[in-house]
Design an enzyme around this catalytic site. Structure first.
Site, PDB file in Angstrom:
ATOM      1  N   SER A   1       0.852  -1.185   0.000  1.00  0.00           N
ATOM      2  CA  SER A   1       0.000   0.000   0.000  1.00  0.00           C
ATOM      3  C   SER A   1       0.885   1.231   0.000  1.00  0.00           C
ATOM      4  CB  SER A   1      -0.902   0.014   1.234  1.00  0.00           C
ATOM      5  OG  SER A   1      -1.640   1.223   1.302  1.00  0.00           O
ATOM      6  N   HIS A   2       0.290   2.338  -0.335  1.00  0.00           N
ATOM      7  CA  HIS A   2       0.993   3.612  -0.229  1.00  0.00           C
ATOM      8  C   HIS A   2       1.022   4.102   1.217  1.00  0.00           C
ATOM      9  CE1 HIS A   2       0.476   3.417  -4.515  1.00  0.00           C
ATOM     10  NE2 HIS A   2       1.310   4.421  -4.635  1.00  0.00           N
ATOM     11  N   SER A   3       0.295   3.419   2.086  1.00  0.00           N
ATOM     12  CA  SER A   3       0.204   3.804   3.487  1.00  0.00           C
ATOM     13  C   SER A   3       0.579   2.631   4.392  1.00  0.00           C
ATOM     14  CB  SER A   3      -1.223   4.247   3.812  1.00  0.00           C
ATOM     15  OG  SER A   3      -1.410   4.360   5.210  1.00  0.00           O
TER      16      SER A   3
ATOM     17  N   SER B   1       1.138   2.469  -8.695  1.00  0.00           N
ATOM     18  CA  SER B   1       2.589   2.566  -8.542  1.00  0.00           C
ATOM     19  C   SER B   1       3.134   1.487  -7.611  1.00  0.00           C
ATOM     20  CB  SER B   1       3.013   3.960  -8.078  1.00  0.00           C
ATOM     21  OG  SER B   1       2.493   4.253  -6.813  1.00  0.00           O
TER      22      SER B   1
END
Length: 128
Positions: free
Chosen positions: A8-10, A69
């Protein structure tokens, strides 16, 4: 055994999913990779690289991701693996939370990588 790699981006998102899963099943190897080295939102190539190499040393790995991404970064990492290692790691287009829970339960009951991928088909989101 199959490991589960959550991207995840987080960091908070994947750590939360991992915590939630471990309340249901505890004997599943879960890697939670989120955010950048400095704690910002984004993708960390080095963390994904180290995780992928570690996971394929231990067996097979299923990768679930949130956004594009994260996918692209993991695809670059997988390109560095040799053919045998590449055959042991699969990126799956499925809902991150629901897919992770379903995959973890399937891993816990001993399903193999292909069976788990087939099981996640109905959670496909068209991200790939």
């Amino acid at each position: 055994m199959v490991s589960l790699i959550l991207l995840s981006h987080s960091k908070k998102i994947v750590e939360g999913i991992k915590e939630f899963i471990h309340q249901m099943v505890t004997d599943v190897n879960i890697y939670a990779i989120g955010g950048t080295k400095d704690g910002s939102i984004g993708s960390d190539y080095d963390a994904m690289h180290d995780t992928a190499f570690d996971a394929v040393k231990k067996g097979e790995a299923l990768v679930l991701f949130d956004l594009g991404s994260s996918l692209m970064t993991m695809e670059m990492v997988i390109e560095e693996l040799n053919d045998e290692e590449k055959s042991k790691i699969k990126i799956v287009d499925a809902a991150l939370v629901e897919g992770a829970i379903e995959a973890a339960v399937a891993i816990d009951i001993g399903k193999d990588l292909d069976e788990i991928i087939d099981q996640l088909y109905n959670l496909k989101l068209g991200k790939i």
